[in-house]
Design a protein around this motif. Structure first.
Motif, PDB file in Angstrom:
ATOM      1  N   TYR A 145       9.691   3.137  -4.424  1.00 17.55           N
ATOM      2  CA  TYR A 145       9.791   2.327  -3.219  1.00 17.55           C
ATOM      3  C   TYR A 145      11.142   2.554  -2.559  1.00 17.55           C
ATOM      4  O   TYR A 145      12.151   2.756  -3.228  1.00 17.55           O
ATOM      5  N   SER A 146      11.150   2.505  -1.240  1.00 15.69           N
ATOM      6  CA  SER A 146      12.404   2.485  -0.487  1.00 15.69           C
ATOM      7  C   SER A 146      12.331   1.331   0.502  1.00 15.69           C
ATOM      8  O   SER A 146      11.261   1.020   1.035  1.00 15.69           O
TER       9      SER A 146
ATOM     10  N   MET B  50      13.628  -3.144  -8.664  1.00 14.61           N
ATOM     11  CA  MET B  50      13.956  -2.072  -7.735  1.00 14.61           C
ATOM     12  C   MET B  50      14.009  -2.572  -6.290  1.00 14.61           C
ATOM     13  O   MET B  50      14.992  -2.358  -5.570  1.00 14.61           O
ATOM     14  N   ILE B  51      12.965  -3.257  -5.869  1.00 11.24           N
ATOM     15  CA  ILE B  51      12.898  -3.758  -4.504  1.00 11.24           C
ATOM     16  C   ILE B  51      13.883  -4.907  -4.308  1.00 11.24           C
ATOM     17  O   ILE B  51      14.555  -5.009  -3.275  1.00 11.24           O
TER      18      ILE B  51
ATOM     19  N   ASP C  54       8.611   1.396   2.078  1.00 13.26           N
ATOM     20  CA  ASP C  54       7.815   2.617   1.928  1.00 13.26           C
ATOM     21  C   ASP C  54       7.450   2.808   0.466  1.00 13.26           C
ATOM     22  O   ASP C  54       8.311   2.727  -0.413  1.00 13.26           O
ATOM     23  N   ARG C  55       6.184   3.064   0.243  1.00  9.96           N
ATOM     24  CA  ARG C  55       5.713   3.288  -1.119  1.00  9.96           C
ATOM     25  C   ARG C  55       5.129   4.689  -1.246  1.00  9.96           C
ATOM     26  O   ARG C  55       4.356   5.132  -0.405  1.00  9.96           O
ATOM     27  N   THR C  56       5.513   5.374  -2.326  1.00 12.61           N
ATOM     28  CA  THR C  56       4.905   6.652  -2.682  1.00 12.61           C
ATOM     29  C   THR C  56       4.361   6.541  -4.091  1.00 12.61           C
ATOM     30  O   THR C  56       4.942   5.861  -4.938  1.00 12.61           O
ATOM     31  N   GLY C  57       3.246   7.203  -4.360  1.00 12.74           N
ATOM     32  CA  GLY C  57       2.670   7.207  -5.698  1.00 12.74           C
ATOM     33  C   GLY C  57       1.750   6.027  -5.940  1.00 12.74           C
ATOM     34  O   GLY C  57       1.827   4.990  -5.267  1.00 12.74           O
ATOM     35  N   MET C  58       0.887   6.183  -6.962  1.00 15.30           N
ATOM     36  CA  MET C  58      -0.098   5.158  -7.284  1.00 15.30           C
ATOM     37  C   MET C  58       0.035   4.642  -8.712  1.00 15.30           C
ATOM     38  O   MET C  58      -0.374   3.525  -9.019  1.00 15.30           O
TER      39      MET C  58
ATOM     40  N   ASP D  23       0.826  -1.197   0.000  1.00 15.61           N
ATOM     41  CA  ASP D  23       0.000   0.000   0.000  1.00 15.61           C
ATOM     42  C   ASP D  23       0.865   1.254   0.000  1.00 15.61           C
ATOM     43  O   ASP D  23       2.056   1.205   0.340  1.00 15.61           O
ATOM     44  N   VAL D  24       0.261   2.374  -0.344  1.00 14.58           N
ATOM     45  CA  VAL D  24       0.961   3.647  -0.239  1.00 14.58           C
ATOM     46  C   VAL D  24       1.250   3.917   1.236  1.00 14.58           C
ATOM     47  O   VAL D  24       0.391   3.723   2.104  1.00 14.58           O
ATOM     48  N   GLY D  25       2.460   4.314   1.529  1.00  7.82           N
ATOM     49  CA  GLY D  25       2.873   4.536   2.904  1.00  7.82           C
ATOM     50  C   GLY D  25       3.818   3.450   3.377  1.00  7.82           C
ATOM     51  O   GLY D  25       4.572   2.875   2.591  1.00  7.82           O
TER      52      GLY D  25
END
Length: 256
Positions: free
Chosen positions: A178-179, A137-138, A167-171, A36-38
């Motif tokens: 992702y970080s 990426m992950i 951590d996810r940002t964007g949809m 999820d985002v966040g």
């Protein structure tokens, strides 16, 4: 001590091999864990004694065929088994057409690298092991964290490992990032039965036969589409270029 034989080890050497292999190769909601985002906090389960890594690397096609309610997802026979793959064959036809637009669309038919792992959702531990699918990426971030003796280590170890925060940002495909970071302190994994109850990840890297693939498409379309054959009433491929491949998801955000 009897519990210790229930899981294998993941060495730095094996993690290093995974990076080299990556460079060389360049369903149901109950089963899968969705990022999820966040902030997402998960515990990666250790590999079984038969595995050298907690990850299963696959290359998958994600095709939307006319008349199908759901996408047809399958492990690439060409990439994983050296066998004929209808989707790859069609991509090759587009690349060889001499048309710039066709060559650009051929990319949509290429298999995408997907990595699968068993994880525990720390906010829903009662659900037990779930499968987390993600892209390059992950995966690279997780391998680097395993190899970092100062801020990382073997986060999959049941006793001395630690949770991972993603951590996810964007949809959307263009703005999603992702970080990956380690939780602050080492902690016990929890229920040791989770190791035994892990999902078999080999299914995601086992290509179907061409007959099985045709059957998958027939079931998805009610038998109305033949893979690689143009429909009778149209002069278009059964799996047409741009409109039939998911365009709104990235490698780290495919819906399975």
């Amino acid at each position: 001590m009897s519990d210790m034989v229930q899981y294998g080890s993941w060495s730095i050497e094996d993690a290093s091999k995974a990076i080299k292999e990556l460079d060389k190769k360049e369903s149901s909601s109950a089963l899968f864990y969705k990022l999820d985002v966040g902030q997402n906090v998960v515990r990666f389960l250790p590999p079984t004694p038969q595995m050298k890594s907690p990850f299963m690397i696959s290359y998958q096609h994600y095709l939307r065929v006319p008349g199908a309610d759901k996408p047809v997802v399958f492990a690439c026979p060409m990439k994983l088994a050296g066998r004929h793959c209808p989707a790859c064959a069609y991509a090759q036809q587009l690349q060889n057409s001499g048309n710039q637009a066709d060559r650009k669309q051929a990319w949509d038919f290429m298999p995408r690298m997907r990595v699968f792992a068993n994880v525990i959702d720390r906010e829903d531990e009662a659900s037990g092991p779930k499968v987390l699918g993600f892209g390059k990426m992950i995966y690279e971030a997780l391998i680097k964290l395993r190899m970092d003796e100062y801020t990382g280590g073997d986060y999959t170890h049941p006793e001395t490992g630690f949770d991972i925060v993603i951590d996810r940002t964007g949809m959307g495909k263009q703005d999603t990032n992702y970080s990956v970071r380690a939780a602050r302190n080492s902690s016990p994994m929890g229920d040791m039965s989770w190791i035994r109850d892990q999902h078999d990840l080999t299914r995601f890297a086992t290509p179907p036969s061409e007959e099985e693939l045709r059957q998958m498409i027939a079931e998805a379309t009610g038998g109305g589409v033949e893979l690689g054959q143009p429909p009778v009433a149209q002069n278009q491929p059964a799996i047409s270029p741009k409109s039939t491949i998911s365009q709104d998801v990235g490698d780290d955000d495919l819906p399975w």
